[in-house]
Design a protein around this motif. Structure first.
Motif, short mmCIF file in Angstrom:
data_model
loop_
_atom_site.label_atom_id
_atom_site.label_comp_id
_atom_site.label_asym_id
_atom_site.label_seq_id
_atom_site.Cartn_x
_atom_site.Cartn_y
_atom_site.Cartn_z
N MET A 1 0.61 -1.13 0.05
CA MET A 1 -0.10 -0.08 -0.19
C MET A 1 1.05 1.29 -0.01
SD MET A 1 -2.88 0.85 2.69
CE MET A 1 -4.03 2.28 2.62
N ASP A 2 0.76 2.07 -0.94
CA ASP A 2 1.73 3.25 -1.28
C ASP A 2 0.73 4.48 -0.80
OD1 ASP A 2 3.72 5.01 -1.58
OD2 ASP A 2 3.61 4.75 -3.75
N ASN A 3 1.15 4.79 0.66
CA ASN A 3 0.35 6.03 1.31
C ASN A 3 0.60 7.18 0.88
OD1 ASN A 3 -1.13 4.24 3.22
ND2 ASN A 3 0.63 4.23 4.19
N GLN A 4 1.91 7.48 0.01
CA GLN A 4 2.48 8.54 -0.30
C GLN A 4 1.38 9.03 -1.81
OE1 GLN A 4 6.38 8.52 -0.69
NE2 GLN A 4 6.63 7.89 1.33
N GLN A 5 1.12 7.95 -2.36
CA GLN A 5 0.14 8.02 -3.56
C GLN A 5 -1.20 8.43 -3.55
OE1 GLN A 5 1.93 8.46 -6.45
NE2 GLN A 5 3.78 7.96 -5.54
N ASN A 6 -1.66 8.26 -2.36
CA ASN A 6 -3.13 8.29 -1.81
C ASN A 6 -3.40 9.72 -1.83
OD1 ASN A 6 -5.58 8.16 -1.40
ND2 ASN A 6 -5.40 6.90 0.57
N VAL A 7 -3.93 10.40 -2.56
CA VAL A 7 -4.21 11.95 -2.55
C VAL A 7 -5.61 12.23 -2.53
CG1 VAL A 7 -4.07 14.28 -3.81
CG2 VAL A 7 -2.01 12.38 -3.81
N ASN A 8 -5.86 13.20 -1.49
CA ASN A 8 -7.31 13.60 -1.15
C ASN A 8 -7.65 14.68 -2.07
OD1 ASN A 8 -9.52 14.82 -0.19
ND2 ASN A 8 -9.13 14.55 1.93
N SER A 9 -8.56 14.27 -3.02
CA SER A 9 -8.88 15.34 -4.17
C SER A 9 -9.57 16.76 -3.91
CB SER A 9 -9.91 14.53 -5.09
OG SER A 9 -10.99 14.36 -4.45
N ASN A 10 -10.03 16.73 -2.33
CA ASN A 10 -10.44 17.98 -2.04
C ASN A 10 -9.70 18.89 -1.52
OD1 ASN A 10 -13.08 16.72 -2.39
ND2 ASN A 10 -13.39 16.07 -0.25
N THR A 11 -8.50 18.43 -1.02
CA THR A 11 -7.43 19.37 -0.68
C THR A 11 -6.21 19.47 -1.16
OG1 THR A 11 -6.76 17.99 1.01
CG2 THR A 11 -8.45 19.45 1.95
N GLN A 13 -4.03 17.65 -0.65
CA GLN A 13 -2.77 17.18 0.23
C GLN A 13 -2.88 15.80 0.30
OE1 GLN A 13 -0.83 18.89 2.22
NE2 GLN A 13 -1.67 20.99 1.21
N PRO A 14 -1.72 15.05 0.52
CA PRO A 14 -1.53 13.42 0.82
C PRO A 14 -2.39 12.97 1.79
CG PRO A 14 0.49 14.67 0.61
CD PRO A 14 -0.59 15.79 0.66
N ASN A 15 -3.02 12.20 1.81
CA ASN A 15 -3.52 11.37 2.65
C ASN A 15 -3.01 10.38 3.56
OD1 ASN A 15 -6.07 10.91 4.12
ND2 ASN A 15 -7.11 9.79 2.56
N VAL A 16 -2.10 11.08 4.57
CA VAL A 16 -1.00 10.27 5.07
C VAL A 16 -1.38 9.67 6.62
CG1 VAL A 16 1.42 10.13 5.73
CG2 VAL A 16 0.72 11.30 3.74
N PRO A 17 -1.20 8.59 6.89
CA PRO A 17 -1.55 8.19 8.28
C PRO A 17 -0.66 8.53 9.35
CG PRO A 17 -0.65 6.25 7.06
CD PRO A 17 -0.74 7.51 5.85
N SER A 18 -1.19 8.87 10.59
CA SER A 18 -0.44 9.05 11.57
C SER A 18 -1.12 8.80 13.02
CB SER A 18 -0.45 10.81 11.58
OG SER A 18 0.27 11.48 12.65
N LEU A 19 -0.26 8.40 13.92
CA LEU A 19 -0.85 8.21 15.37
C LEU A 19 -0.37 9.35 16.20
CD1 LEU A 19 -0.04 4.15 15.32
CD2 LEU A 19 -2.24 5.29 14.80
N HIS A 20 0.14 10.38 15.68
CA HIS A 20 0.71 11.30 16.65
C HIS A 20 -0.36 11.91 17.54
CE1 HIS A 20 3.23 14.40 18.19
NE2 HIS A 20 2.51 15.41 17.75
N ALA A 21 -1.52 12.30 16.82
CA ALA A 21 -2.57 12.79 17.89
C ALA A 21 -3.57 11.90 18.28
CB ALA A 21 -3.33 14.09 17.04
N LEU A 22 -3.46 10.65 18.35
CA LEU A 22 -4.47 9.73 18.51
C LEU A 22 -4.29 9.87 20.16
CD1 LEU A 22 -6.50 7.41 17.63
CD2 LEU A 22 -4.43 5.73 18.26
N THR A 23 -5.75 9.93 20.84
CA THR A 23 -5.95 9.82 22.16
C THR A 23 -6.93 8.99 22.54
OG1 THR A 23 -7.51 11.69 21.90
CG2 THR A 23 -5.14 12.23 22.44
#
Length: 180
Positions: A1-11, A13-23
């Motif tokens: 799965m290539d996350n860098q290629q998954n682009v959100n067409s609305n903004t 901006q790349p749709n890149v996963p993150s756990l940084h702000a997960l609470t």
């Protein structure tokens, strides 16, 4: 799965996963233990009881190339609440202009030598690594979490490896049942 290629067409901006702000949804605590994929613990116990070590190798072979995105289970260290979540989407300010390369080294070990381990970056499985082998992958997020699961998706005990990536940088990670 290539996350860098998954682009959100609305903004755009790349749709890149993150756990940084997960609470934690119960107490909003950010100190979380990663348990692994949903149902992984039960599958692990059931397969081992039914077929023993051979069952583990069969399960390992059957999902070596399974790179699906699925919810992971977490446990809040503060309130002990267990919950599941998909990775969050990285905020634009968390994205790097140039990717950072990660060299993951699984050090050789007698225990578990016949079974591959699954490496996850920010809640997405990025690859499978055999005993004594290396895996190289990249990230474009500043704050990263790397953890390892067995063939069923059960996370190894201990703390995940967290680091802040530098643009164009290289991070070397050594793993031998825990991060060294």
């Amino acid at each position: 799965m290539d996350n860098q290629q998954n682009v959100n067409s609305n903004t755009n901006q790349p749709n890149v996963p993150s756990l940084h702000a997960l609470t934690c949804p119960k107490c909003q605590g950010g100190d979380l233990q990663i348990l692994g994929a949903k149902g992984a613990k039960g599958a692990s116990v059931g397969m081992f009881m039914a077929l023993g070590a051979i069952g583990n190798m069969i399960a390992d072979a059957s999902n070596k190339n399974d790179f699906s995105l699925r919810p992971l289970q977490y446990k809040c260290k503060a309130c002990k609440n267990k919950f599941e979540s998909l990775p969050l989407v990285a905020k634009p300010e968390e994205l790097l202009a140039q990717p950072c390369t990660i060299n993951f080294h699984r050090l050789s070990r007698f225990v578990g030598m016949a079974v591959s381990q699954h490496v996850w970056l920010n809640g997405v499985k990025v690859g499978v690594v055999d005993n004594g082998k290396d895996l190289t992958f990249q990230t474009i997020t500043k704050h990263n979490t790397v953890f390892v699961t067995d063939q069923y998706g059960v996370a190894f005990k201990g703390e995940p490896y967290k680091f802040e990536a530098q643009e164009g940088g290289v991070v070397d990670i050594k793993f031998k049942g825990k991060f060294l």
